[in-house]
Design a protein around this motif. Structure first.
Motif, PDB file in Angstrom:
ATOM      1  N   HIS A 339      38.194  47.356  44.396  1.00  0.00           N
ATOM      2  CA  HIS A 339      38.892  46.892  42.089  1.00  0.00           C
ATOM      3  C   HIS A 339      38.565  45.391  41.915  1.00  0.00           C
ATOM      4  O   HIS A 339      38.776  44.900  43.128  1.00  0.00           O
ATOM      5  N   ASP A 341      39.755  42.734  38.852  1.00  0.00           N
ATOM      6  CA  ASP A 341      40.474  43.088  37.426  1.00  0.00           C
ATOM      7  C   ASP A 341      39.911  43.364  36.792  1.00  0.00           C
ATOM      8  O   ASP A 341      39.298  42.127  36.127  1.00  0.00           O
ATOM      9  N   HIS A 394      39.028  43.190  45.305  1.00  0.00           N
ATOM     10  CA  HIS A 394      40.334  43.640  47.091  1.00  0.00           C
ATOM     11  C   HIS A 394      41.207  45.272  46.577  1.00  0.00           C
ATOM     12  O   HIS A 394      40.021  45.770  45.781  1.00  0.00           O
TER      13      HIS A 394
HETATM   14 FE   LIG Z   1      43.786  44.285  41.133  1.00  0.00          FE
END
Ligand SMILES: [Fe+2]
Ligand SMILES: O=C(O)CCC(=O)C(=O)O
Length: 460
Positions: A339, A341, A394
Motif C-alpha cells: 500500500h 499511505d 511498501h
Molecule cells: Fe504504510
C-alpha cells in the motif's frame, strides 16, 4: 483469494466474523496455539522479487537499492551560523559582488525602497565554489557535509534543494553526487522514502513507546478486549485489520489506533499501559514533523512554513501502533499488504525485528532495516509536489518473531478535510503542467475503497 472465497464449504464471511467476534486479534489466535495460518489470512503470491538486505554500509552506498539515511543534525546545524556574535560575522560583511562568500543585510539595501528585516550569507558555489577558508568556520564543513547528506535523499529533491540553497540546480546531484557514486536514477526512485538519524527524539522515548505497546498487546486478551472496536467515531480503537471485511486477504497484525490531533483523546481513553508515553512520544514526533515539513517546503521552492502552516500538513495526527504476532507460516500471509499511505507524511518507528519493505523502481522489494526512524511521503504530498516527491508503496512481511511498530500519520482531518481542495502546487510564470487533478480529502479517502491505487485515479 478469489478461489478461496468461491470454494465449496468455505464461508469466508462467517470465518471473518467469528475471528472479529473474539475481540482478541491475531494475538488471540497465537495464544490459542494455532500452528497453521487460517485461510482468511492467506495472501496471493507477490509478483515482485525481493532484493536481499544491504548490511554493509559501503555496499549500501554503492547499491542503488538502499533507502537513504538523512542526518538531521547536519541540517539544523546550518542554522547555528546566524547565532554567532557580531564580531565573528563582521569580517564577511561585504557588498563586493566579486566575492564568492558575502555576508550582508539586504543585498539591495541602497536600491530598494525599503530595507527588509533580514541578513544573508551568500555563497557562490558553482561553477567555481569558494575554498574552505573563504567560508566562515562556523559553517565551513557543514556546507559540504550538508550537501553530501542531502544528496542521498534523491536526485529530484536535490535539484530543488540546490535552488533553495541558491546553488544551481544540478550542483548536489552531479558535483556532489559523483563523490559517493549515488546514481540519480536510484535517488529519484526513492524520493519520498528515507530514514532519519539525529532527529532529536530521545532514544528513551522511542524505546518506552515500543515497550508500552508491546505490554498492551501481550497482556491477557481480557485487558485488550474493552478497546476492540470498529466504531470510526472513537478516538482510541483497537482492532485486527481496520479493513478486515473489505480487503481480499486479512493481514497478520493487530493495531491500536489513536486519533491524537487536532483533538486527542482524554488520558482515560488510552490503555493505562501506554497512557503517558503516548502523549510524550507524539509531541516529539510533531516537532520532528515541523522540521521535516520545513525542509521539504524549501526543497519544493516554497517558503519554509508553507506545508506546515499554509497547507496544514501537521494539523491532523493519527497514530497506528501495530503488533505483528509471531506467525507459524510466514510465507502464506503478510504483516501488511502492499500500500501507499493516504497521508502528507508518515513517521514510522520500528523495533529491531525488521520486515518492512519498500517497492523501488523495477519492482524490487527492498528491506528497510531497523535502527533509524523511517519517514515516507504520503499520497497527498506526492500530488501537492506534482509528483516530485514520491509516495512509495511498501509492505510488511510476516515473521516467526513478534514485531512492534508505530506509524504516525500526518493527514487531513475533520472539517478542513471536507472543504479544503488539495492539488499540485504549480504557480507562477514558469509553472509546470499539473500532473494530477485537484480533490478534497473526503473524495480522496472514498476513492481508496475501490481497491485501485488512489494515485492512478487522480493522475492526469
Ligand atoms: Fe504504510
Ligand atoms: O509496520 C510497519 O513497518 C509499516 C506500517 C505501515 O506501513 C502503515 O501503518 O501504514
Amino acid at each position: 483469494m478469489a478461489d478461496a472465497t468461491a470454494s465449496a464449504g468455505y464461508d469466508r464471511l462467517a470465518e471473518l466474523k467469528a475471528f472479529d467476534d473474539t475481540k482478541a486479534g491475531v494475538k488471540g489466535l497465537v495464544d490459542a496455539g494455532v500452528t497453521a495460518v487460517p485461510r482468511i489470512f492467506h495472501h496471493p503470491p507477490d509478483p515482485h522479487h525481493h532484493a536481499p538486505s544491504i548490511t554493509h554500509p559501503d555496499d549500501a552506498a554503492a547499491d542503488s537499492s538502499s533507502i537513504p539515511v538523512i542526518d538531521l543534525r547536519v541540517a539544523s546545524r546550518a542554522e547555528l551560523v546566524a547565532q554567532a556574535p557580531a564580531e565573528a560575522r563582521r569580517p564577511y560583511y561585504t557588498r563586493d559582488a566579486a566575492r564568492r562568500v558575502k555576508y550582508s543585510s539586504n543585498y539591495d539595501l541602497f536600491q530598494a525602497p525599503a530595507a527588509s528585516w533580514r541578513d544573508t550569507l551568500f555563497l557562490e558555489m558553482a561553477p567555481d565554489g569558494p575554498s574552505p577558508e573563504e567560508i566562515p568556520p562556523a559553517c565551513r564543513d557543514i556546507v559540504f557535509e550538508y550537501t553530501r547528506q542531502v544528496q542521498s535523499l534523491c536526485g529530484v529533491l536535490l535539484g530543488l534543494l540546490s535552488e533553495a540553497l541558491g546553488l544551481h540546480r544540478g550542483y548536489l546531484e552531479h558535483d556532489a553526487g559523483c563523490r559517493d557514486g549515488l546514481s540519480v536514477k536510484a535517488a529519484s526512485e526513492t524520493a519520498g522514502f528515507f530514514q532519519v538519524v539525529n532527529h532529536g527524539i530521545p532514544e528513551a522515548a522511542m524505546s518506552a513507546m515500543l515497550a508500552a505497546l508491546r505490554r498492551f498487546n501481550e497482556a491477557p486478551a481480557e485487558a485488550r478486549r474493552p478497546y476492540y472496536t470498529r466504531d470510526t467515531a472513537r478516538r482510541v480503537k483497537y482492532s485486527s485489520n481496520y479493513d478486515l471485511f473489505q480487503a481480499p486477504a486479512a493481514s497478520w497484525r493487530d493495531t491500536l489506533f489513536l486519533e491524537m490531533a487536532p483533538d486527542g483523546p482524554s488520558p482515560e481513553e488510552i490503555p493505562p499501559t501506554c497512557r503517558d508515553i503516548v502523549f510524550e512520544y507524539t509531541s516529539q514526533v510533531q516537532s520532528l514533523c515541523s522540521v521535516l515539513l520545513g525542509l521539504l517546503s524549501e526543497a519544493l521552492g516554497l517558503h519554509r512554513g508553507y506545508l506546515e502552516h499554509d497547507a496544514g500538513c501537521r494539523d491532523g495526527l493519527g497514530v497506528a501502533a501495530h503488533y505483528y504476532p509471531p506467525c507459524p507460516e510466514p510465507h502464506l500471509t503478510l504483516g501488511a499488504a502492499k500500500h501507499s499511505d493516504p497521508t502528507f507524511l508518515t513517521v514510522l518507528l520500528q523495533d529491531g525485528v525488521g520486515g518492512l519493505q519498500a517497492l523501488l523502481g523495477g519492482g524490487r522489494w527492498v528491506d528497510v532495516p531497523p535502527g533509524a526512524l523511517v519517514v515516507n511521503v504520503g499520497d497527498f504530498l506526492e500530488i501537492m509536489s506534482n509528483g516530485r516527491l514520491k509516495s512509495v508503496e511498501h509492505r510488511v512481511v510476516a515473521s516467526a518473531t513478534a514485531r512492534v511498530s508505530v506509524a504516525c500519520f500526518f493527514k487531513p482531518y475533520g472539517p478542513a478535510a471536507s472543504t479544503r481542495v488539495y492539488g499540485p502546487i504549480v504557480e507562477g510564470d514558469d509553472a509546470e503542467t499539473p500532473r494530477y487533478r485537484s480533490f478534497t480529502a473526503v473524495e480522496f479517502l472514498r476513492s481508496r475503497l475501490d481497491g485501485r491505487p488512489p494515485l492512478d485515479r487522480f493522475r492526469l
